[in-house]
Write an enzyme that holds these catalytic residues in place. Structure first.
Site, PDB file in Angstrom:
ATOM      1  N   LYS A  59       0.842  -1.200   0.000  1.00  0.00           N
ATOM      2  CA  LYS A  59       0.000   0.000   0.000  1.00  0.00           C
ATOM      3  C   LYS A  59       0.881   1.254   0.000  1.00  0.00           C
ATOM      4  CE  LYS A  59      -3.773  -2.553   1.990  1.00  0.00           C
ATOM      5  NZ  LYS A  59      -4.443  -3.114   3.158  1.00  0.00           N
ATOM      6  N   GLN A 103      -4.921  -2.140   9.407  1.00  0.00           N
ATOM      7  CA  GLN A 103      -4.843  -3.422   8.704  1.00  0.00           C
ATOM      8  C   GLN A 103      -5.548  -4.515   9.511  1.00  0.00           C
ATOM      9  OE1 GLN A 103      -3.319  -3.910   5.564  1.00  0.00           O
ATOM     10  NE2 GLN A 103      -4.275  -5.927   5.742  1.00  0.00           N
ATOM     11  N   ASP A 126     -10.694   2.786   4.233  1.00  0.00           N
ATOM     12  CA  ASP A 126     -11.247   1.459   3.944  1.00  0.00           C
ATOM     13  C   ASP A 126     -12.781   1.471   3.974  1.00  0.00           C
ATOM     14  OD1 ASP A 126      -9.986  -0.781   3.154  1.00  0.00           O
ATOM     15  OD2 ASP A 126      -9.511  -1.551   5.148  1.00  0.00           O
TER      16      ASP A 126
END
Ligand code: NAD
Length: 289
Positions: A59, A103, A126
């Site tokens: 990422k 994460q 996200d």
């Protein structure tokens, strides 16, 4: 129709991802040239799971590729939920941070729901905050879960017609199945959501013009489940004997599906690209640019 009668298009998710990343890079270059700072994504990892570490490195590389900044917070597995929420509170208040990503999976007993709710919805890269999920349902979300956005971008890029199409989504997770079914419905598809308790899954799939497979069950979608010419978006990724395998029996589907995503260079690169898209969208919205 006999197998092989169709020249199946195999999606090159990496090529499309690179094209979209080039477009974002040009956008950011223009903003920076105009005197603005670049967008910034902060990723937080709790614990030292090697797969998660490699995901966050990927990422960060993707951010660098488009000229966005990134930062990481690597916290020990012993981190308490309170310590993580305190960090998120600091990141929420830091004006230099545009996107925040924690994460997953998180070590127990940290609650992923509490973490999702602790991220400022305006920085929710996200798109897991309930406010963003609610906005998605209402059809006015700015930040949308990355994998579903990636699936929709592939369908759009390849001109797959969704209005009135029968779409079947296999899997009902918050991160893939639910949001992608909403997005498909918003594009006027008639969506059937299937899951582990669905009866007659092969029969339901055979009627589908579009299948999105997101079950995490290797090669479960067989060739004879696929209507000739259907668009097959294979989101599933499972490691089998050291190889990444999708939810669709890919080789068998060639010559039947009209278009299919492979398990490598398929939806995966598009997911990261949509994380960049969300970070850029969050930045523009926060800065009024
Ligand atoms: P999840 O485990 O949270 O959800 C799986 C869903 O599939 C559940 O709703 C379950 O009911 C359903 N399911 C499981 N087995 C089934 C079966 N045999 N028949 C019908 N339904 C079944 O998983 P998730 O987080 O949504 O991820 C799904 C898959 O997609 C995994 O393989 C994951 O690794 C992969 N994934 C890939 C990307 C990517 O970028 N390519 C991103 C996210 C997830």
């Amino acid at each position: 129709m006999a197998k092989g009668a169709i020249d199946t298009i195999v999606v090159d998710g990496l090529a499309l991802a690179n094209q979209l990343r080039d477009e974002m890079k040009a956008e950011i270059d223009t903003l920076v040239a105009a005197g603005h700072r670049p967008p910034q994504l902060t990723v937080v990892l709790v614990g030292d799971d090697p797969a998660s570490l490699s995901y966050i490195k990927g990422k960060q590389r993707a951010c660098a590729r488009i000229g966005a900044d990134s930062a990481e917070h690597l916290l020990p597995a012993s981190t308490s939920e309170k310590e993580l929420l305190d960090l998120l509170d600091r990141l929420n208040r830091d004006d230099g941070v545009d996107g925040i990503l924690v994460q997953l999976p998180l070590p127990k007993p940290i609650s992923p729901e509490a973490v999702a709710e602790a991220i400022d919805p305006a920085k929710d890269a996200d798109a897991l905050h309930p406010l963003n999920f609610g906005r998605l349902l209402l059809g006015n979300a700015q930040l949308i879960s990355c994998t579903p956005l990636g699936v929709m971008a592939v369908l759009e890029h390849h001109g797959v017609s969704l209005a009135g199409a029968d779409a079947v989504v296999i899997g009902r997770s918050n991160i893939v199945g639910k949001p992608v079914s909403i997005l498909l419905q918003q594009q006027n598809a008639t969506v059937t959501m299937c899951h582990s308790r669905t009866r007659n899954l092969p029969e339901i799939c055979r009627r589908a013009d579009v299948i999105v497979a997101a079950a995490g069950s290797p090669r479960m979608v067989k060739a004879d489940w696929i209507k000739p010419g259907a668009a097959v978006m294979d989101v599933g990724v499972t490691e089998v004997d050291g190889k990444l395998v999708g939810d669709v029996d890919f080789e068998a589907a060639l010559g039947i599906a009209g278009i299919i995503t492979p398990s490598r260079r398929g939806i995966g690169p598009m997911t990261i690209t949509m994380l960049l898209r969300n970070t850029l969208a969050a930045y523009r919205s926060r800065k009024g640019l």
